[in-house]
Scaffold this motif. Structure first.
Motif, PDB file in Angstrom:
ATOM      1  N   ALA A 209       0.002   1.050  -4.879  1.00  0.00           N
ATOM      2  CA  ALA A 209      -0.189  -0.144  -5.715  1.00  0.00           C
ATOM      3  C   ALA A 209      -0.126   0.220  -7.198  1.00  0.00           C
ATOM      4  O   ALA A 209       0.498  -0.488  -7.995  1.00  0.00           O
ATOM      5  N   HIS A 210      -0.764   1.308  -7.549  1.00  0.00           N
ATOM      6  CA  HIS A 210      -0.741   1.752  -8.950  1.00  0.00           C
ATOM      7  C   HIS A 210       0.680   2.075  -9.383  1.00  0.00           C
ATOM      8  O   HIS A 210       1.141   1.631 -10.447  1.00  0.00           O
TER       9      HIS A 210
ATOM     10  N   THR B  21       2.745  -1.065  -9.834  1.00  0.00           N
ATOM     11  CA  THR B  21       2.310  -1.856 -10.984  1.00  0.00           C
ATOM     12  C   THR B  21       2.808  -1.269 -12.301  1.00  0.00           C
ATOM     13  O   THR B  21       3.273  -2.004 -13.169  1.00  0.00           O
TER      14      THR B  21
ATOM     15  N   ARG C 119      -1.654  -7.307 -14.819  1.00  0.00           N
ATOM     16  CA  ARG C 119      -1.459  -6.005 -14.187  1.00  0.00           C
ATOM     17  C   ARG C 119      -2.591  -5.688 -13.200  1.00  0.00           C
ATOM     18  O   ARG C 119      -2.349  -5.163 -12.109  1.00  0.00           O
TER      19      ARG C 119
ATOM     20  N   GLN D 280      -2.065  -5.183  -9.183  1.00  0.00           N
ATOM     21  CA  GLN D 280      -2.455  -3.934  -8.536  1.00  0.00           C
ATOM     22  C   GLN D 280      -3.369  -4.204  -7.347  1.00  0.00           C
ATOM     23  O   GLN D 280      -3.200  -3.620  -6.276  1.00  0.00           O
TER      24      GLN D 280
ATOM     25  N   GLN E 122      -1.276  -5.835  -4.585  1.00  0.00           N
ATOM     26  CA  GLN E 122      -0.448  -4.834  -3.904  1.00  0.00           C
ATOM     27  C   GLN E 122      -1.286  -3.949  -2.977  1.00  0.00           C
ATOM     28  O   GLN E 122      -0.836  -3.582  -1.893  1.00  0.00           O
TER      29      GLN E 122
END
Length: 132
Positions: free
Chosen positions: A19-20, A23, A75, A79, A82
């Motif tokens: 996810a990070h 993003t 953001r 994140q 996600q």
């Protein structure tokens, strides 16, 4: 192989890394478009504390860019979205963001993100993914 001294990593760890990475690689226009497509303009506007949901469409098209605080919220929302989607599904991620959450004093995670409490939401998301 997990052992007593070296337990298996939490399920959320791998999802959080993915996810990070996703993003930070996305433009703010792409992030706004993704959230607009999956949450709608009104909820995306709520996350960023703006009164005109049409502004989200302008961000998504690249016509304008959000203020820094709005970008930070977009953001953070992506994140978390996600992270949940990676471990569960798109529909679960959407429901998780808009529903009341007992780990967040029964506030919806998107409201907590709007309040700027990103870390609280990420902790709750990881706990959810890990079954807590």
């Amino acid at each position: 192989m997990p052992t007593v001294n070296n337990p298996a990593p939490a399920k959320s760890a791998a999802s959080a890394e993915r996810a990070h990475a996703a993003t930070v690689r996305m433009s703010i226009a792409d992030i706004a478009r993704f959230l607009q497509d999956n949450l709608g303009q009104r909820l995306t506007a709520r996350i960023t504390n703006i009164s005109d949901p049409r502004q989200v469409g302008k961000w998504a098209s690249g016509e304008t860019k959000p203020r820094q605080d709005a970008e930070d919220r977009l953001r953070a929302a992506l994140q978390v979205f996600q992270l949940i989607q990676d471990a569960e599904s798109l529909y679960t991620a959407r429901a998780w963001l808009i529903g009341m959450n007992p780990q967040l004093e029964d506030e919806a995670p998107l409201v907590v993100i709007a309040d700027g409490r990103y870390r609280d939401v990420m902790v709750a998301a990881r706990a959810y993914v890990d079954g807590g």
